[in-house]
Scaffold this active site. Structure first.
Site: not given
Length: 293
Positions: A12, A34, A68, A91, A163, A171
């Site tokens: 982000a 969050r 996210l 994705k 991940r 990923d």
């Protein structure tokens, strides 16, 4: 288009916020995360508002960009679609097929546009190459390698829990599939799957057009061996995916352009939520095959 950002992590910060903040047809209308303190810091940096309540943000915007983890993205995307927001998604679309189907269903029922940000598809040189090879046809086989050093180098994503749990298959697998599917056709079946070192996986796919492809995916490659490559072989000879000349921020701006165009025209983009769902289905089939290996 008034657009809110859901998420405050490294992706982000480095991609979504700069792209939204600089886009001439986007009003960067707010941030929710969050971690409220991170949302406040990111919002302050871009002169926008931090929201404590995600539903309040959804009520104030025309679209959301989501940065996210997939298991968090999917239910929030459903919520956003039901609030009438267009969706700029990351994705993989979801952590499993059922969640992905819910996103597609919610977007269809609400009549909102969606674009999944698969970076390679929005970079000029790779995108032009994909279009050219799709038109050429006659491909016999393909080899794709997406080798990252996320867990072996100095990556801001090394601390990412999802991940570590899902690995390279989920990923970087979407990136490889986003290149192969338009050129070779949909995946008919995952013919073989095997595990390599750490999170490395090897897949053999059979495509509806008759071609086969092999994929090697990793987030734990040695830094000196990291990189992405796709090679096609067929009637036209051999060709390789060109390297992009730009990073993720301009590519994400083009994804925002695509969302704007889809919202205005009502025409779905090739990388919409339905395409993201198909990628999720293939990843889930590969995961099942690996479990049996």
């Amino acid at each position: 288009m008034r657009t809110g950002l859901l998420g405050t992590g490294p992706w982000a910060e480095t991609a979504h916020a700069p792209a939204l903040g600089a886009h001439p047809e986007v009003e960067f209308a707010g941030v929710w995360g969050r971690r409220p303190e991170a949302a406040g810091a990111l919002a302050e940096r871009y002169g926008t508002r931090a929201y404590e309540d995600v539903d309040a943000l959804l009520a104030d915007v025309d679209a959301v960009a989501i940065a996210l983890p997939p298991s968090v993205q999917a239910p929030l995307a459903v919520r956003a679609a039901r609030a009438g927001c267009h969706l700029l998604l990351d994705k993989p679309l979801a952590a499993d097929v059922a969640e992905g189907r819910e996103v597609v269903r919610a977007a269809a029922e609400a009549g909102v546009a969606s674009v999944v940000f698969l970076t390679t598809r929005f970079q000029p040189e790779p995108a032009a190459w994909i279009t050219e090879q799709t038109a050429a046809g006659g491909w016999f086989t393909a080899r794709a390698e997406w080798l990252g050093a996320v867990f072996t180098g100095d990556s801001p994503f090394a601390a990412s829990p999802w991940r570590r749990e899902k690995g390279a298959l989920w990923d970087v697998g979407p990136h490889a599939l986003s290149v192969l599917l338009p050129v070779l056709g949909d995946v008919e079946r995952v013919a073989a799957a095997a595990r390599g070192p750490h999170d490395t996986v090897h897949l053999v796919l059979r495509h509806t057009g008759g071609a086969t492809s092999t994929l090697t995916l990793s987030l734990t490659a040695p830094p000196a061996a990291a990189g992405a490559a796709v090679e096609l072989r067929g009637e036209a000879g051999t060709t390789v995916l060109p390297l992009p000349s730009e990073g993720p921020v301009p590519a994400l701006a083009r994804a925002a352009d695509a969302l704007l165009a889809s919202a205005r025209t009502g025409r779905p983009h090739p990388c919409d939520a339905a395409f993201g769902l198909r990628v999720t289905e293939i990843l889930a089939a590969a995961e099942a095959r690996l479990a049996d290996a």
